[in-house]
Scaffold this motif. Structure first.
Motif, PDB file in Angstrom:
ATOM      1  N   GLN A 266       0.839  -1.199   0.000  1.00 42.89           N
ATOM      2  CA  GLN A 266       0.000   0.000   0.000  1.00 42.89           C
ATOM      3  C   GLN A 266       0.875   1.251   0.000  1.00 42.89           C
ATOM      4  O   GLN A 266       0.539   2.255  -0.605  1.00 42.89           O
ATOM      5  CB  GLN A 266      -0.896   0.010   1.250  1.00 42.89           C
ATOM      6  CG  GLN A 266      -1.893  -1.131   1.323  1.00 42.89           C
ATOM      7  CD  GLN A 266      -2.873  -1.108   0.182  1.00 42.89           C
ATOM      8  OE1 GLN A 266      -3.354  -0.049  -0.206  1.00 42.89           O
ATOM      9  NE2 GLN A 266      -3.149  -2.270  -0.388  1.00 42.89           N
ATOM     10  N   LEU A 267       2.002   1.154   0.709  1.00 42.59           N
ATOM     11  CA  LEU A 267       2.903   2.316   0.819  1.00 42.59           C
ATOM     12  C   LEU A 267       4.353   1.854   0.691  1.00 42.59           C
ATOM     13  O   LEU A 267       4.763   0.905   1.350  1.00 42.59           O
ATOM     14  CB  LEU A 267       2.702   3.002   2.184  1.00 42.59           C
ATOM     15  CG  LEU A 267       3.701   4.107   2.565  1.00 42.59           C
ATOM     16  CD1 LEU A 267       3.608   5.293   1.612  1.00 42.59           C
ATOM     17  CD2 LEU A 267       3.474   4.559   4.009  1.00 42.59           C
TER      18      LEU A 267
ATOM     19  N   ILE B  45       8.236   3.447   0.824  1.00 41.87           N
ATOM     20  CA  ILE B  45       9.047   4.632   1.119  1.00 41.87           C
ATOM     21  C   ILE B  45      10.498   4.337   0.736  1.00 41.87           C
ATOM     22  O   ILE B  45      11.153   3.493   1.349  1.00 41.87           O
ATOM     23  CB  ILE B  45       8.969   5.017   2.619  1.00 41.87           C
ATOM     24  CG1 ILE B  45       7.490   5.172   3.038  1.00 41.87           C
ATOM     25  CG2 ILE B  45       9.746   6.306   2.867  1.00 41.87           C
ATOM     26  CD1 ILE B  45       7.303   5.600   4.495  1.00 41.87           C
TER      27      ILE B  45
ATOM     28  N   LEU C 175       8.131   8.992  -9.995  1.00 38.43           N
ATOM     29  CA  LEU C 175       7.122   7.995  -9.621  1.00 38.43           C
ATOM     30  C   LEU C 175       6.320   8.382  -8.399  1.00 38.43           C
ATOM     31  O   LEU C 175       5.297   7.775  -8.102  1.00 38.43           O
ATOM     32  CB  LEU C 175       7.805   6.667  -9.250  1.00 38.43           C
ATOM     33  CG  LEU C 175       8.650   5.947 -10.258  1.00 38.43           C
ATOM     34  CD1 LEU C 175       9.144   4.647  -9.634  1.00 38.43           C
ATOM     35  CD2 LEU C 175       7.831   5.639 -11.489  1.00 38.43           C
ATOM     36  N   VAL C 176       6.809   9.362  -7.667  1.00 36.97           N
ATOM     37  CA  VAL C 176       6.301   9.523  -6.310  1.00 36.97           C
ATOM     38  C   VAL C 176       4.958  10.236  -6.222  1.00 36.97           C
ATOM     39  O   VAL C 176       4.606  11.064  -7.064  1.00 36.97           O
ATOM     40  CB  VAL C 176       7.299  10.279  -5.397  1.00 36.97           C
ATOM     41  CG1 VAL C 176       8.591   9.501  -5.271  1.00 36.97           C
ATOM     42  CG2 VAL C 176       7.523  11.694  -5.908  1.00 36.97           C
ATOM     43  N   ASP C 177       4.239   9.899  -5.169  1.00 38.24           N
ATOM     44  CA  ASP C 177       3.069  10.662  -4.789  1.00 38.24           C
ATOM     45  C   ASP C 177       3.516  11.824  -3.889  1.00 38.24           C
ATOM     46  O   ASP C 177       2.894  12.872  -3.869  1.00 38.24           O
ATOM     47  CB  ASP C 177       2.082   9.767  -4.035  1.00 38.24           C
ATOM     48  CG  ASP C 177       1.578   8.649  -4.934  1.00 38.24           C
ATOM     49  OD1 ASP C 177       0.734   8.933  -5.780  1.00 38.24           O
ATOM     50  OD2 ASP C 177       2.077   7.507  -4.818  1.00 38.24           O
TER      51      ASP C 177
ATOM     52  N   GLN D 285       7.257  -0.627  -8.633  1.00 39.67           N
ATOM     53  CA  GLN D 285       6.469   0.400  -9.311  1.00 39.67           C
ATOM     54  C   GLN D 285       4.948   0.208  -9.155  1.00 39.67           C
ATOM     55  O   GLN D 285       4.188   1.142  -9.360  1.00 39.67           O
ATOM     56  CB  GLN D 285       6.836   0.419 -10.797  1.00 39.67           C
ATOM     57  CG  GLN D 285       6.504   1.710 -11.500  1.00 39.67           C
ATOM     58  CD  GLN D 285       7.350   1.912 -12.743  1.00 39.67           C
ATOM     59  OE1 GLN D 285       8.249   1.148 -13.029  1.00 39.67           O
ATOM     60  NE2 GLN D 285       7.048   2.945 -13.502  1.00 39.67           N
ATOM     61  N   THR D 286       4.535  -1.019  -8.808  1.00 40.21           N
ATOM     62  CA  THR D 286       3.096  -1.241  -8.648  1.00 40.21           C
ATOM     63  C   THR D 286       2.625  -0.923  -7.223  1.00 40.21           C
ATOM     64  O   THR D 286       1.456  -1.127  -6.911  1.00 40.21           O
ATOM     65  CB  THR D 286       2.716  -2.698  -8.978  1.00 40.21           C
ATOM     66  OG1 THR D 286       3.548  -3.571  -8.223  1.00 40.21           O
ATOM     67  CG2 THR D 286       2.885  -3.003 -10.447  1.00 40.21           C
ATOM     68  N   SER D 287       3.515  -0.421  -6.393  1.00 38.80           N
ATOM     69  CA  SER D 287       3.108   0.005  -5.047  1.00 38.80           C
ATOM     70  C   SER D 287       2.023   1.072  -5.173  1.00 38.80           C
ATOM     71  O   SER D 287       2.066   1.909  -6.072  1.00 38.80           O
ATOM     72  CB  SER D 287       4.303   0.584  -4.291  1.00 38.80           C
ATOM     73  OG  SER D 287       5.356  -0.361  -4.244  1.00 38.80           O
ATOM     74  N   LYS D 288       1.049   1.035  -4.254  1.00 40.11           N
ATOM     75  CA  LYS D 288      -0.098   1.941  -4.399  1.00 40.11           C
ATOM     76  C   LYS D 288       0.301   3.404  -4.182  1.00 40.11           C
ATOM     77  O   LYS D 288      -0.016   4.267  -4.978  1.00 40.11           O
ATOM     78  CB  LYS D 288      -1.207   1.553  -3.427  1.00 40.11           C
ATOM     79  CG  LYS D 288      -1.588   0.081  -3.404  1.00 40.11           C
ATOM     80  CD  LYS D 288      -2.179  -0.417  -4.719  1.00 40.11           C
ATOM     81  CE  LYS D 288      -2.501  -1.908  -4.675  1.00 40.11           C
ATOM     82  NZ  LYS D 288      -1.315  -2.814  -4.576  1.00 40.11           N
ATOM     83  N   THR D 289       0.998   3.649  -3.077  1.00 41.15           N
ATOM     84  CA  THR D 289       1.465   5.012  -2.805  1.00 41.15           C
ATOM     85  C   THR D 289       2.986   4.950  -2.680  1.00 41.15           C
ATOM     86  O   THR D 289       3.516   4.075  -1.996  1.00 41.15           O
ATOM     87  CB  THR D 289       0.846   5.546  -1.497  1.00 41.15           C
ATOM     88  OG1 THR D 289      -0.571   5.590  -1.645  1.00 41.15           O
ATOM     89  CG2 THR D 289       1.369   6.934  -1.169  1.00 41.15           C
ATOM     90  N   ILE D 290       3.655   5.868  -3.389  1.00 39.42           N
ATOM     91  CA  ILE D 290       5.120   5.850  -3.378  1.00 39.42           C
ATOM     92  C   ILE D 290       5.647   7.168  -2.822  1.00 39.42           C
ATOM     93  O   ILE D 290       5.204   8.252  -3.227  1.00 39.42           O
ATOM     94  CB  ILE D 290       5.677   5.593  -4.800  1.00 39.42           C
ATOM     95  CG1 ILE D 290       5.209   4.221  -5.305  1.00 39.42           C
ATOM     96  CG2 ILE D 290       7.212   5.682  -4.807  1.00 39.42           C
ATOM     97  CD1 ILE D 290       5.583   3.915  -6.740  1.00 39.42           C
ATOM     98  N   VAL D 291       6.570   7.043  -1.893  1.00 35.29           N
ATOM     99  CA  VAL D 291       7.183   8.202  -1.259  1.00 35.29           C
ATOM    100  C   VAL D 291       8.693   8.055  -1.382  1.00 35.29           C
ATOM    101  O   VAL D 291       9.204   6.937  -1.301  1.00 35.29           O
ATOM    102  CB  VAL D 291       6.761   8.265   0.228  1.00 35.29           C
ATOM    103  CG1 VAL D 291       7.600   9.275   0.993  1.00 35.29           C
ATOM    104  CG2 VAL D 291       5.272   8.598   0.358  1.00 35.29           C
TER     105      VAL D 291
END
Lengths: 265, 321
Positions: B259-260, B262, B296-298, B277-283
């Motif tokens: 889901q997240l 980091i 790629l990041v949110d 890359q298929t992670s839901k939220t990327i930090v």
């Protein structure tokens, strides 16, 4: 007796290039440079080390690399030959276009049998399809043990031993030859071809086989023979631009605020 | 309703999460019949029933632990013959994929690996979604010959409780000549870090070249522990010997889809992107504003991870009170 080692290698589109699908939903190999799959370099390396070990002990060994693919796929064979493999087999046939993993394992198994083998060494997966199941399929077809995903491998007195690092445990494995082995990127750094190796590779034999050489019917392979069908391929939409902040002393706190807003904390 | 075989991944009877996700997906295409093998197989039944298994086929024999992969293929083949399912679903672990592939070959079927979603198709047979070319493309595929055999990546579906009968039945298995081909002569269980398994974790905190030393991974671990996350590492960090290979995220390591995610001190080379890359939220936290990971990041912080990460960890601690 000479230890006959066959290494399966794949010519893949460069992962750092812009990979695409062709109109028939097979991998577009025209628009991007190809190369020997990085993970197969580890297989070549381990095969060479096993052969060298055998020769050091006064025995004999021969390393044959085999690949399936269009004309360009010879580049992958040349790379393996320049690393030190003795000879190569190129399976090429127009009817192979679109062959899936079941068909690929059929062609490889037939080619390996025809070449003659005591040990098959493969990489853990290709860097394009990344399925990682070809070694197991080839072992199933050949009816020999699979000793796969090894981070360490050795061959002695007709026995192959290795270490397999799984999700929950690390296992020591052992099987009698003939066997199929696959190795991970932890098995040992692959050597770079030397200038001498590159020059020598030009003189090494590359045999070309087609489907008739392997007693395979066209219907058994290719897009029509495939057991799976890709129905659609869509480029992933670009991620909408995220928020990017510069840390001026509060970066960690700002990030915490974002994570809280997304309910992660 | 058609039955769907679900291969159970368990450790001495404790069912691993990806299997529970499979049961959710299996219910979209039929009635899940679980196959549990080896030590503790029967102990899985209650959990499997809770998550929708109408039947649990079990078999225990020393062969499952003493030899690699093939005994499990023999058992799954026996289950396939007994049930004649509409599909066979297997978790996409390295072993799961090998079991699935050999089964597919034996029963004259096609195989799809690493599906990230599954739905009932119009033309019969499930349609599998896959994420390919470092997650730059999404494909939909079907098995067109034989019983579809599909392996599914962890985190592809939410685990849902759906109580079902879960009737336990013994499976009758005859081992093939190949079953004893590869001996397992030793087994060292992975030492538990107390953190979630990397491929199954809902949150992954990773460190890369920017972490700059094995000892500095402590600050990555401290953040992970505040979030109940798994720790990942880039290939650069693993090759430098700063973190174990089992934690490597990327093309040659593990593929994660939490889901997240980091990423700390990770530039985001294509090989790493392939694994996350298929992670839901990327930090991401990185000193270099030009690092490709920021594409790629949110949410991204351009800054020194040695300042940002401890501050983040402290802030989470404070907020949790």
């Amino acid at each position: 007796m000479s230890l006959r080692i066959v290494v399966t290698v794949k010519y893949v589109p460069d992962a750092t290039g812009d990979r695409h699908f062709a109109d028939d939903l097979t991998v577009d190999r025209d628009d991007v440079d190809g190369l020997l799959s990085e993970l197969d370099e580890y297989a070549v390396e381990q095969a060479l080390q096993i052969a060298e070990g055998r020769r050091d002990e006064g025995g004999d060994a021969e390393v044959t690399v085999v690949t399936i693919g269009p004309e360009d796929a010879k580049d992958a064979l040349r790379k393996a030959l320049s690393m030190g493999a003795d000879k190569a087999i190129h399976v090429e046939d127009d009817d192979l276009h679109g062959t899936d993993v079941i068909g690929t394992s059929l062609v490889l198994a037939k080619a390996i049998e025809k070449a003659g083998f005591d040990l098959v060494v493969s990489g853990m997966a290709s860097t394009d399809g990344t399925m990682g199941v070809v070694p197991a399929l080839v072992a199933e077809r050949l009816g020999v043990p699979q000793v796969t995903l090894l981070s360490e491998v050795s061959v002695e007195d007709g026995t192959v031993k290795g270490r397999r690092d799984g999700d929950t445990a690390s296992e020591q494995l052992q099987a009698q030859l003939p066997a199929v082995v696959s190795v991970t990127d932890q098995s040992g750094e692959a050597r770079y071809p030397s200038f001498k190796g590159i020059m020598a590779a030009k003189k090494k034999p590359v045999q070309s086989w087609d489907l008739s050489d392997l007693d395979i019917e066209a219907e058994e392979v290719g897009l029509d023979g495939a057991f799976t069908k890709v129905e659609s391929a869509a480029e992933r939409p670009a991620r909408s631009a995220g928020t990017i902040v510069k840390d001026e002393g509060e970066g960690g706190k700002q990030l915490a605020e974002f994570l809280a807003s997304q309910k992660f904390i | 309703m058609a039955e769907v075989l679900v291969y159970v991944d368990h450790v001495d009877g404790a069912v691993r999460k990806p299997t529970l996700e499979l049961l959710t997906l299996a219910r979209r295409i039929g009635e899940p019949v679980a196959v549990a093998l080896g030590n503790g197989a029967a102990d899985t039944a209650a959990t499997l029933a809770e998550h929708g298994a109408v039947k649990v086929l079990t078999h225990d024999a020393p062969e499952y632990a003493a030899y690699l992969v093939v005994p499990k293929v023999d058992a799954l083949q026996a289950a396939h013959e007994a049930v004649a399912p509409a599909a066979v679903l297997v978790p996409s672990s390295v072993e799961g994929k090998e079991i699935a592939a050999r089964l597919a070959l034996r029963i004259g079927s096609g195989i799809i690996t690493d599906a990230v979603d599954l739905e009932a198709g119009d033309e019969g047979g499930p349609v599998a979604t896959q994420s390919v070319f470092a997650a730059s493309f999404t494909t939909k595929s079907r098995v067109v010959k034989g019983t579809p055999v599909i392996t599914v990546k962890p985190n592809s579906a939410a685990v849902e409780a759906a109580p079902a009968a879960g009737a336990v039945e013994g499976l009758s298995v005859t081992f093939s000549a190949q079953a004893t081909g590869t001996q397992v002569t030793g087994r060292t269980p992975r030492e538990s870090t107390g953190r979630p398994e990397l491929t199954e974790a809902a949150i992954v905190v990773s460190g890369g070249r920017g972490v700059n030393g094995a000892e500095n991974f402590a600050i990555i671990e401290a953040l992970a522990d505040q979030l109940g996350a798994a720790v990942g590492a880039s290939r650069a960090a693993v090759d430098a010997g700063w973190y174990p290979h089992t934690n490597q995220v990327g093309q040659t390591g593990k593929s994660v889809s939490p889901q997240l995610y980091i990423a700390n001190g990770i530039s985001g080379a294509i090989q790493h992107r392939a694994g996350m890359q298929t992670s839901k939220t990327i930090v991401a936290v990185n000193k270099d504003a030009e690092a490709p990971i920021f594409e790629l990041v949110d949410y991204g912080v351009v800054g020194d991870l040695f300042d940002v990460v401890p501050q983040l960890t402290e802030e989470i601690k404070t907020r949790k009170g």
